[in-house]
Design an enzyme around this catalytic site. Structure first.
Site, PDB file in Angstrom:
ATOM      1  N   GLU A   1       8.741  -4.177  13.180  1.00 34.02           N
ATOM      2  CA  GLU A   1       8.819  -3.140  12.248  1.00 34.02           C
ATOM      3  C   GLU A   1       7.376  -2.468  12.770  1.00 34.02           C
ATOM      4  O   GLU A   1       6.363  -3.016  12.732  1.00 34.02           O
ATOM      5  CB  GLU A   1       8.557  -3.521  10.668  1.00 34.02           C
TER       6      GLU A   1
ATOM      7  N   PHE B   1       0.888  -1.402  -0.169  1.00 35.69           N
ATOM      8  CA  PHE B   1      -0.095   0.144   0.065  1.00 35.69           C
ATOM      9  C   PHE B   1       0.654   1.246  -0.079  1.00 35.69           C
ATOM     10  O   PHE B   1       0.517   2.320  -0.558  1.00 35.69           O
ATOM     11  CB  PHE B   1      -1.045  -0.051   1.062  1.00 35.69           C
TER      12      PHE B   1
ATOM     13  N   CYS C   1       9.617   1.878   3.743  1.00 39.75           N
ATOM     14  CA  CYS C   1      10.385   0.584   3.856  1.00 39.75           C
ATOM     15  C   CYS C   1      11.816   1.259   4.043  1.00 39.75           C
ATOM     16  O   CYS C   1      12.630   0.389   4.825  1.00 39.75           O
ATOM     17  CB  CYS C   1      10.379  -0.310   2.993  1.00 39.75           C
TER      18      CYS C   1
ATOM     19  N   SER D   1       5.404  -6.818   3.272  1.00 32.25           N
ATOM     20  CA  SER D   1       5.857  -6.981   4.862  1.00 32.25           C
ATOM     21  C   SER D   1       6.821  -8.475   4.800  1.00 32.25           C
ATOM     22  O   SER D   1       6.397  -9.272   3.782  1.00 32.25           O
ATOM     23  CB  SER D   1       4.796  -7.288   5.611  1.00 32.25           C
TER      24      SER D   1
ATOM     25  N   LYS E   1      -0.911  -7.020  -9.195  1.00 27.34           N
ATOM     26  CA  LYS E   1      -1.978  -7.182  -8.203  1.00 27.34           C
ATOM     27  C   LYS E   1      -1.544  -6.337  -7.081  1.00 27.34           C
ATOM     28  O   LYS E   1      -0.880  -6.466  -6.399  1.00 27.34           O
ATOM     29  CB  LYS E   1      -2.121  -8.843  -7.510  1.00 27.34           C
TER      30      LYS E   1
ATOM     31  N   GLU F   1      -4.881  -3.721  -1.921  1.00 24.93           N
ATOM     32  CA  GLU F   1      -6.470  -3.469  -2.070  1.00 24.93           C
ATOM     33  C   GLU F   1      -6.761  -2.162  -1.009  1.00 24.93           C
ATOM     34  O   GLU F   1      -7.581  -1.744  -1.213  1.00 24.93           O
ATOM     35  CB  GLU F   1      -7.077  -4.672  -1.584  1.00 24.93           C
TER      36      GLU F   1
END
Ligand code: NAD
Length: 495
Positions: free
Chosen positions: A380, A149, A281, A226, A173, A176
């Site tokens: 994290e 995301f 990240c 992740s 993909k 969402e």
């Protein structure tokens, strides 16, 4: 209510699975759209369309592919503000930051525009008597990208331009949580003139991902997300015989030596820790203050934090926006609770900051005297929380970086060239910053971490990206004179 569907054969393909997920405006907390979640049959349809396009696409000349990429680059450039607006509306990051994301995405399209150079093979004339040897790199076929995301435009564009430049067709993909930006990218891609099926987008969740990972029609999977999901993607995809690169999470350390310029280091730490609400990240989530620099540095960071403007991404005055979901915001606040209970000093407490409305906002937090056994250090957090760990020596600081299971980025702040050189030589991280807090490589190098930040051996985009999206072939060629031909059962030797 806005509905976001799939994108197949250069057009919107409404979902028929009966499943959908809400998409939020994180600044208000309201549901702004529903995104269709693909069934396995809908994934099959997207892969079939890409497979049909693949035969002709790989035969399309380098010149024609190059022209399409240049046109795509111009369209993204012309629509950069609109792309930034759409991604900010669903992600929450401020518009200036969203603009930076689009700029870094453009870099990758520009790199792919050089495919004529990138796909050149080698040629050795007269490798043996009358024998020439040359190498080719060829496309894999239909390939897939699964993206997170936090960079809804840039991460898909880390993958798509290079993959299609190499002659592959692509099934994306996206996350969402913020699917509008990748859908807009697909529209621009079609507008540039790419044939139907070269890029398809299936929106979905684990069901779509897991089907792609075992789909016999998919040759390779590039994943960013992740660490637990990256590990799953790598093991499942490779067990199904696919080439996989899976980039995972991070806990990036910024080591500040006693000789560092404190103001410069504080500016860098604040930008790298709280930019995009810490949802990068490559965010700096740990500052390791070495020797006696700690108190001055913590004071300098705290002074800057007090002035940060937190608000909706669409407000030009905002420096930091909300988090992606309410649950994530609460989870991040829970980490601050745990850090406090474990004995960290809460220098700036983001939990106390009040905001109007129901947006997913959280103030920024600065924790000092964090130790390596606290969950704020081991996990994290992916939010606006900066942990300061105190270390006596350079060796102790580097020991922390080495002991950490992640190895995405690591930075050092110092005026000592020898220390910086030693750090970049010995530190176990894929991307190293020297007085640069977020060392994201430019598009003509490659991006990727070490340890639990990357599964697979190939980094993303740049030269390693081209390598990932192609397979090598070596041709050994001879045009003999039939008059000299004879049978020889010996192993071919060069002479
Ligand atoms: P995520 O792992 O939750 O999701 C990433 C993708 O995997 C999404 O498309 C999602 O739909 C899918 N997914 C989620 N759960 C799944 C499951 N159980 N099975 C199969 N697929 C699943 O990550 P996120 O929350 O979207 O993004 C944030 C994470 O991504 C952070 O950990 C961040 O560090 C990482 N990240 C890493 C890099 C990098 O380059 N190393 C870059 C950006 C983000």
């Amino acid at each position: 209510m806005n509905r976001i569907s799939h994108w197949v054969d250069n057009g919107v393909r409404p979902g028929v699975s009966g499943r959908s997920a809400p998409v939020h405006d994180p600044a208000t907390g309201e549901v702004s759209a529903h995104v269709d979640l693909a069934s396995t049959a809908e994934v099959d349809a997207a892969v079939s369309s890409a497979a049909e396009a693949a035969t002709e696409w790989r035969e399309t000349s380098i010149a024609a592919r190059t022209r399409l990429l240049f046109r795509f680059r111009e369209l993204v450039e012309a629509n950069r503000d609109e792309l930034a607006r759409r991604l900010s509306a669903e992600h929450g990051k401020v518009l200036s930051d969203a603009g930076g994301e689009v700029a870094r995405a453009l870099e990758n399209i520009e790199y792919a525009c050089g495919l004529a150079e990138l796909l050149k093979g080698g040629y050795s004339e007269q490798a043996s008597g009358g024998v020439d040897v040359y190498s080719l790199r060829q496309p894999l076929g239909v390939v897939a990208g699964i993206t997170p995301f936090n960079f809804p435009a840039m991460v898909p564009l880390w993958m798509i331009p290079n993959a299609v430049a190499c002659g592959n067709t692509f099934v994306l993909k996206p996350s969402e949580k913020d699917p509008s930006a990748p859908m807009f990218v697909a529209e621009l891609f079609a507008e540039a003139g790419f044939p139907p099926g070269v890029l398809n987008v299936v929106n979905g969740d684990a069901e779509a991902v897991n089907h792609l990972l075992t789909h016999p029609g998919i040759a390779a999977v590039s994943f960013v997300g992740s660490t637990p999901i990256a590990r799953h993607v790598y093991t499942t995809g490779t067990a199904a015989g696919k080439r996989v690169q899976a980039l995972g999470g991070a806990k990036n350390h910024m080591v500040v030596l006693p000789d560092a310029d404190v103001d410069l280091a504080a500016d860098a730490a604040v930008g790298a820790a709280y930019g995009s609400a810490g949802e990068r990240c490559m965010a700096v989530s740990v500052v390791v203050a070495v020797g006696d620099v700690g108190d001055a540095l913590v004071d300098a960071v705290a002074a800057r934090v007090d002035k940060l403007v937190i608000g909706p991404g669409s407000d030009p005055d905002s420096q930091m926006g909300p988090l992606i979901t309410r649950e994530h915001r609460d989870r991040v606040a829970g980490y601050v609770d745990a850090g406090e209970q474990a004995g960290a000093r809460v220098v700036v407490d983001g939990r106390q900051k009040r905001f109007d409305g129901d947006g997913f906002f959280l103030g920024v937090t600065l924790l000092d005297h964090v130790t390596a056994d606290m969950s704020v250090y081991t996990d994290e957090i992916f939010g606006p929380v900066l942990c300061v760990v105190r270390a006596e020596t350079y060796a102790e600081a580097v020991g922390l970086v080495e002991a950490n299971p992640w190895g995405n980025g690591a930075a050092i702040f110092t005026r000592d060239g020898g220390a910086a050189r030693r750090f970049q030589h010995e530190v176990s991280a894929g991307m190293v910053g020297v007085n640069v807090p977020i060392p994201v490589p430019v598009g003509y190098y490659s991006f990727g971490g070490w340890k639990d930040s990357l599964f697979g051996d190939t980094h993303m985009y740049g030269p390693e990206g081209i390598h990932f999206w192609t397979r090598g072939k070596v041709v050994t060629s001879r045009w003999p004179d039939p008059a000299t031909s004879s049978v020889d059962l010996g192993f071919p030797r060069n002479h």
